[in-house]
Design an enzyme around this catalytic site. Structure first.
Site, PDB file in Angstrom:
ATOM      1  N   HIS A  23      -8.255   4.745  -0.208  1.00  0.00           N
ATOM      2  CA  HIS A  23      -8.119   3.921  -1.423  1.00  0.00           C
ATOM      3  C   HIS A  23      -8.879   2.602  -1.362  1.00  0.00           C
ATOM      4  O   HIS A  23      -9.500   2.216  -2.334  1.00  0.00           O
ATOM      5  CB  HIS A  23      -6.633   3.659  -1.651  1.00  0.00           C
TER       6      HIS A  23
ATOM      7  N   GLU B  13       5.347  -3.821  -7.283  1.00  0.00           N
ATOM      8  CA  GLU B  13       4.709  -2.741  -6.523  1.00  0.00           C
ATOM      9  C   GLU B  13       5.102  -2.910  -5.060  1.00  0.00           C
ATOM     10  O   GLU B  13       5.791  -3.859  -4.692  1.00  0.00           O
ATOM     11  CB  GLU B  13       3.180  -2.775  -6.700  1.00  0.00           C
TER      12      GLU B  13
ATOM     13  N   ARG C 149      -3.852  -4.202   2.812  1.00  0.00           N
ATOM     14  CA  ARG C 149      -3.819  -5.028   1.599  1.00  0.00           C
ATOM     15  C   ARG C 149      -2.503  -4.866   0.841  1.00  0.00           C
ATOM     16  O   ARG C 149      -2.032  -3.754   0.623  1.00  0.00           O
ATOM     17  CB  ARG C 149      -4.978  -4.632   0.687  1.00  0.00           C
TER      18      ARG C 149
ATOM     19  N   ARG D 219       2.299  -0.173   1.565  1.00  0.00           N
ATOM     20  CA  ARG D 219       1.840   1.209   1.346  1.00  0.00           C
ATOM     21  C   ARG D 219       1.467   1.958   2.618  1.00  0.00           C
ATOM     22  O   ARG D 219       1.529   3.185   2.622  1.00  0.00           O
ATOM     23  CB  ARG D 219       0.730   1.265   0.298  1.00  0.00           C
TER      24      ARG D 219
ATOM     25  N   HIS E 245      -3.830   5.146  -0.143  1.00  0.00           N
ATOM     26  CA  HIS E 245      -2.786   4.985  -1.154  1.00  0.00           C
ATOM     27  C   HIS E 245      -1.807   6.144  -1.005  1.00  0.00           C
ATOM     28  O   HIS E 245      -2.229   7.304  -0.906  1.00  0.00           O
ATOM     29  CB  HIS E 245      -3.399   4.992  -2.558  1.00  0.00           C
TER      30      HIS E 245
HETATM   31  C1  SIN Z   1      -1.848   1.048  -7.883  1.00  0.00           C
HETATM   32  O1  SIN Z   1      -1.806   0.910  -9.100  1.00  0.00           O
HETATM   33  O2  SIN Z   1      -0.988   1.628  -7.237  1.00  0.00           O
HETATM   34  C2  SIN Z   1      -3.031   0.515  -7.141  1.00  0.00           C
HETATM   35  C3  SIN Z   1      -2.953  -0.944  -7.086  1.00  0.00           C
HETATM   36  C4  SIN Z   1      -3.760  -1.462  -5.961  1.00  0.00           C
HETATM   37  O3  SIN Z   1      -4.472  -0.710  -5.288  1.00  0.00           O
HETATM   38  O4  SIN Z   1      -3.651  -2.639  -5.700  1.00  0.00           O
END
Ligand code: SIN
Length: 456
Positions: A371, A141, A406, A310, A261
């Site tokens: 988020h 991610e 985060r 992000r 997010h």
């Molecule tokens: C996501 O699945 O993009 C969210 C994961 C997160 O907020 O850590």
């Protein structure tokens, strides 16, 4: 100032130390520890406290599985893969946190994380396995330079963790009180924690205001996304824990660091409340952000392009949208094909289709939404707040691991690791019986029944 950066000290009449107006508690439960909230942090703390012999009560605002944990899609980050290490996880976390993380807290998270995930698996959570190796399947991610995100049910990681922990709490017979909105912290004559007051909303014999008296209170109430117009958070995420902590005189830190997010399903300019998340793992598996003309715009903006931390991706989306006089962009994952969509992202596929968008045949409209609260009630490495006996864990807490932003999928891990630490601290401290509760006459010694809202 605190070790974590900025601190908001509770000040002013009517805020610090004041209680919500409420009738005197009509019932009480006595315990060694009361855990407020039932996500990964709360239930892990409760299970560990109970396993150590503490009389443990879990109170939660709705049902046990109604908090944010159930909605987590992408997964849980831990250095479990070959070639990965806690040190690399530390570097990625510090970079995403933009220089404002507490390095000791991050080191604790990343070094204790892998074993904590294995204990979660041993407790019953079933993670997806790699078809090739039979080991835990790991994806990537934003902000991670390694594949280190373990997932379950494709994109239903939080739901599986919640299921496993709720089952474990029920199996242990831990007492639970559902539909219970926490009101205020009770303190003894020395200012130490002595329990909480709650309002159980309309179910069972515990209807109305009551109290759980305990010398240790663990706040695990989650976030506050619902204070924003559009959020990925469920309806229960209204900041109750931070509000209680402020009224109790606890310090809070970094509340300004609310993470947006980048890729939330765009349902129009007037969409309000909880919006469907399109997990960062979709980008981790190769989806591209494009504008209405199909042009990728994150390439060149950051070396990790769509997988930058992000905050950078969210700003990239908003910048491109502003340039083009619109309010959203698109996530293109048509190349996954139907089979991969169905196997890897069944939850997201269903959510998109429920809104008339088929990601197999067209790009998904996306925009950032609130988020995650990276700040919260300030704690030390054992989850202790500045009020003796009051702990905080998970999204409501500010351990210092997230800094200004985060790192993806560090939140479930933080809940696990610091809940275990809190339980160790609670078990060491609850041996001392609590003193008399301030206003004890008001708390009284009401009967404890077994209404529909009370389990265990
Ligand atoms: C996501 O699945 O993009 C969210 C994961 C997160 O907020 O850590």
């Amino acid at each position: 100032m605190t070790a974590h950066g900025r601190t908001c000290e509770p000040v002013g009449p009517g805020i610090a130390g004041s209680a919500l107006p409420a009738p005197a508690p009509g019932w009480t439960i006595d315990a060694d520890v009361v855990v407020v909230g039932s996500g990964v942090a709360g239930l892990t703390a409760a299970l560990n406290c109970s396993a150590g012999g503490a009389r443990t009560v879990v109170v939660t605002k709705a049902r046990l599985n109604a908090g944010s944990t159930r909605w987590a899609q992408g997964g849980i980050a831990a250095a479990l893969g070959e070639g990965d290490s806690p040190e690399q996880h530390l570097d990625d976390t510090l970079e995403a946190g933009a220089g404002l993380c507490d390095e000791d807290a991050v080191r604790t998270l990343v070094t204790e994380g892998p074993a904590a995930v294995r204990r979660l698996i041993a407790a019953g959570a079933a993670f997806d396995l790699s078809a090739e190796t039979g080991e835990i399947a790991l994806t990537r991610e934003g902000g991670h330079h390694r594949n280190r995100i373990a997932h379950a049910g494709g994109d239903a990681t939080g739901a599986e963790i919640s299921r496993a922990l709720v089952d474990a709490v029920r199996d242990r017979g831990i007492r639970t009180v559902e539909n219970a909105l926490v009101l205020d912290l009770l303190k003894d004559a020395d200012g130490r924690t002595a329990g909480v007051t709650l309002h159980v909303m309309g179910e069972g014999q515990h209807d109305g205001v009551g109290a759980v008296r305990a010398p240790a209170v663990v706040l695990a109430t989650g976030g506050m996304g619902q204070v924003f117009a559009a959020t990925t958070n469920p309806a229960v995420s209204t900041g109750d824990g931070v509000a209680l902590a402020l009224r109790a005189g606890a310090e809070v830190s970094d509340l300004e660091f609310v993470q947006f997010h980048p890729t939330v399903l765009y349902l129009g300019p007037d969409a309000e409340g909880q919006q469907p998340l399109i997990s960062e793992a979709v980008r981790g598996e190769g989806a591209h952000l494009v504008d209405a003309a199909g042009v990728r715009f994150m390439q060149g903006a950051h070396p990790l392009a769509e997988l930058a931390p992000r905050d950078i991706v969210a700003k990239g989306i908003m910048r491109r949208a502003a340039e083009q006089g619109t309010d959203h962009m698109y996530l293109d994952a048509r190349h996954f094909g139907a089979a991969m969509w169905e196997a890897r992202f069944p939850t997201i596929l269903a959510a998109c289709r429920a809104h008339g968008i088929d990601p197999v045949t067209r790009p998904i409209p996306v925009a950032p939404a609130a988020h995650y609260a990276s700040g919260g009630v300030r704690t030390d490495l054992s989850g202790r707040t500045t009020v003796p006996g009051l702990y905080a864990c998970g999204e409501v807490a500010c351990t210092g691991v997230h800094g200004a932003n985060r790192l993806a999928s560090n939140s479930l891990l933080e809940g696990l690791v610091f809940a275990e630490r809190i339980a160790a601290s609670v078990l060491a401290s609850v041996r001392t019986p609590p003193g008399p509760v301030a206003g004890d006459g008001a708390v009284g010694s009401g009967t404890v029944g077994n209404g529909a809202a009370v389990g265990g």
